[in-house]
Scaffold this motif. Sequence first.
Motif, mmCIF file in Angstrom:
data_model
loop_
_atom_site.group_PDB
_atom_site.id
_atom_site.type_symbol
_atom_site.label_atom_id
_atom_site.label_comp_id
_atom_site.label_asym_id
_atom_site.label_seq_id
_atom_site.Cartn_x
_atom_site.Cartn_y
_atom_site.Cartn_z
ATOM 1 N N ARG A 143 31.718 2.873 26.664
ATOM 2 C CA ARG A 143 33.109 3.004 27.096
ATOM 3 C C ARG A 143 33.452 4.446 27.440
ATOM 4 O O ARG A 143 34.365 4.703 28.208
ATOM 5 N N TRP A 144 32.728 5.405 26.874
ATOM 6 C CA TRP A 144 33.027 6.811 27.076
ATOM 7 C C TRP A 144 31.911 7.542 27.816
ATOM 8 O O TRP A 144 31.946 8.763 27.963
ATOM 9 N N ALA A 145 30.909 6.841 28.293
ATOM 10 C CA ALA A 145 29.761 7.488 28.913
ATOM 11 C C ALA A 145 30.162 8.328 30.113
ATOM 12 O O ALA A 145 29.680 9.457 30.290
ATOM 13 N N GLY A 146 31.053 7.820 30.944
ATOM 14 C CA GLY A 146 31.498 8.575 32.116
ATOM 15 C C GLY A 146 32.213 9.854 31.726
ATOM 16 O O GLY A 146 31.970 10.925 32.305
ATOM 17 N N GLU A 147 33.109 9.769 30.752
ATOM 18 C CA GLU A 147 33.838 10.949 30.303
ATOM 19 C C GLU A 147 32.908 11.968 29.650
ATOM 20 O O GLU A 147 33.069 13.177 29.826
ATOM 21 N N LEU A 148 31.918 11.477 28.905
ATOM 22 C CA LEU A 148 30.967 12.386 28.272
ATOM 23 C C LEU A 148 30.118 13.104 29.311
ATOM 24 O O LEU A 148 29.798 14.293 29.152
ATOM 25 N N ALA A 149 29.749 12.415 30.379
ATOM 26 C CA ALA A 149 28.960 13.050 31.445
ATOM 27 C C ALA A 149 29.766 14.163 32.106
ATOM 28 O O ALA A 149 29.235 15.257 32.369
ATOM 29 N N LYS A 150 31.060 13.918 32.370
ATOM 30 C CA LYS A 150 31.920 14.951 32.957
ATOM 31 C C LYS A 150 32.030 16.158 32.030
ATOM 32 O O LYS A 150 31.958 17.312 32.467
ATOM 33 N N LEU A 151 32.213 15.891 30.735
ATOM 34 C CA LEU A 151 32.333 16.958 29.760
ATOM 35 C C LEU A 151 31.053 17.788 29.688
ATOM 36 O O LEU A 151 31.092 19.021 29.627
ATOM 37 N N LYS A 152 29.910 17.115 29.735
ATOM 38 C CA LYS A 152 28.626 17.816 29.693
ATOM 39 C C LYS A 152 28.471 18.727 30.906
ATOM 40 O O LYS A 152 28.027 19.883 30.781
ATOM 41 N N GLU A 153 28.864 18.255 32.100
ATOM 42 C CA GLU A 153 28.802 19.075 33.312
ATOM 43 C C GLU A 153 29.706 20.292 33.190
ATOM 44 O O GLU A 153 29.322 21.403 33.575
ATOM 45 N N MET A 154 30.907 20.098 32.652
ATOM 46 C CA MET A 154 31.835 21.226 32.502
ATOM 47 C C MET A 154 31.259 22.258 31.536
ATOM 48 O O MET A 154 31.347 23.467 31.769
ATOM 49 N N LEU A 155 30.673 21.809 30.438
ATOM 50 C CA LEU A 155 30.092 22.742 29.457
ATOM 51 C C LEU A 155 28.895 23.493 30.047
ATOM 52 O O LEU A 155 28.719 24.682 29.796
ATOM 53 N N LEU A 156 28.057 22.804 30.808
ATOM 54 C CA LEU A 156 26.915 23.461 31.432
ATOM 55 C C LEU A 156 27.373 24.501 32.445
ATOM 56 O O LEU A 156 26.821 25.597 32.531
ATOM 57 N N ALA A 157 28.417 24.174 33.229
ATOM 58 C CA ALA A 157 28.962 25.110 34.197
ATOM 59 C C ALA A 157 29.540 26.339 33.507
ATOM 60 O O ALA A 157 29.368 27.476 33.954
ATOM 61 N N GLN A 158 30.211 26.094 32.385
ATOM 62 C CA GLN A 158 30.822 27.202 31.633
ATOM 63 C C GLN A 158 29.736 28.087 31.012
ATOM 64 O O GLN A 158 29.836 29.320 31.033
ATOM 65 N N ALA A 159 28.671 27.478 30.482
ATOM 66 C CA ALA A 159 27.597 28.251 29.873
ATOM 67 C C ALA A 159 26.819 29.048 30.902
ATOM 68 O O ALA A 159 26.385 30.177 30.650
ATOM 69 N N SER A 160 26.654 28.497 32.107
ATOM 70 C CA SER A 160 25.893 29.207 33.132
ATOM 71 C C SER A 160 26.702 30.337 33.757
ATOM 72 O O SER A 160 26.142 31.284 34.290
ATOM 73 N N SER A 161 28.041 30.265 33.688
ATOM 74 C CA SER A 161 28.867 31.324 34.263
ATOM 75 C C SER A 161 28.945 32.549 33.374
ATOM 76 O O SER A 161 29.364 33.608 33.800
ATOM 77 N N LYS A 162 28.515 32.457 32.133
ATOM 78 C CA LYS A 162 28.604 33.587 31.206
ATOM 79 C C LYS A 162 27.465 34.515 31.369
ATOM 80 O O LYS A 162 26.425 34.504 31.662
#
Length: 162
Positions: A143-162
Amino acid sequence: MSIRLYVGNLPRETSREELDSLLTSEVGDIGSAKLITDRKTGKCRGFGFVTVETEDQADTVIEKLNGFVFKENTLKLEKANDKPKAEEDSAQPSEASANPRPSGNRRPSNNNKAKNRRPQANNNGQDVEFTSNSTGDFAPDPRWAGELAKLKEMLLAQASSK
């Protein structure tokens, strides 16, 4: 020694005067009656108590009024369970004093909410791998797989920008 009787299934529109007149007309002159009302509205909460002087009077009132139809409601009368007094508790410990937390469906207090929460990991920007103890890999709730995938992408983008 006075005896308290529980009077249940009273109509919401009942007043104390109506309860007194019912008791007087059906049983005669007895002790006092108390109607339990809602604090906000002042209306009857559907029950009350009657105090009589003797055991015989209590039995008579129960016999005459238990099952009596009053304003289309069938009354329920029984002997009330009084709260234990402090001196009785010290002389003989009751079940209530032996178990200070009564069982029943009660909401947990706000203090218990913190105990029921999972601790949040402080990963300081490090990658964290989630694994399950039983299978070795993590499967998110579908039920939350789509939302978790979006969250994972946002975290990866944030970690790579640092």
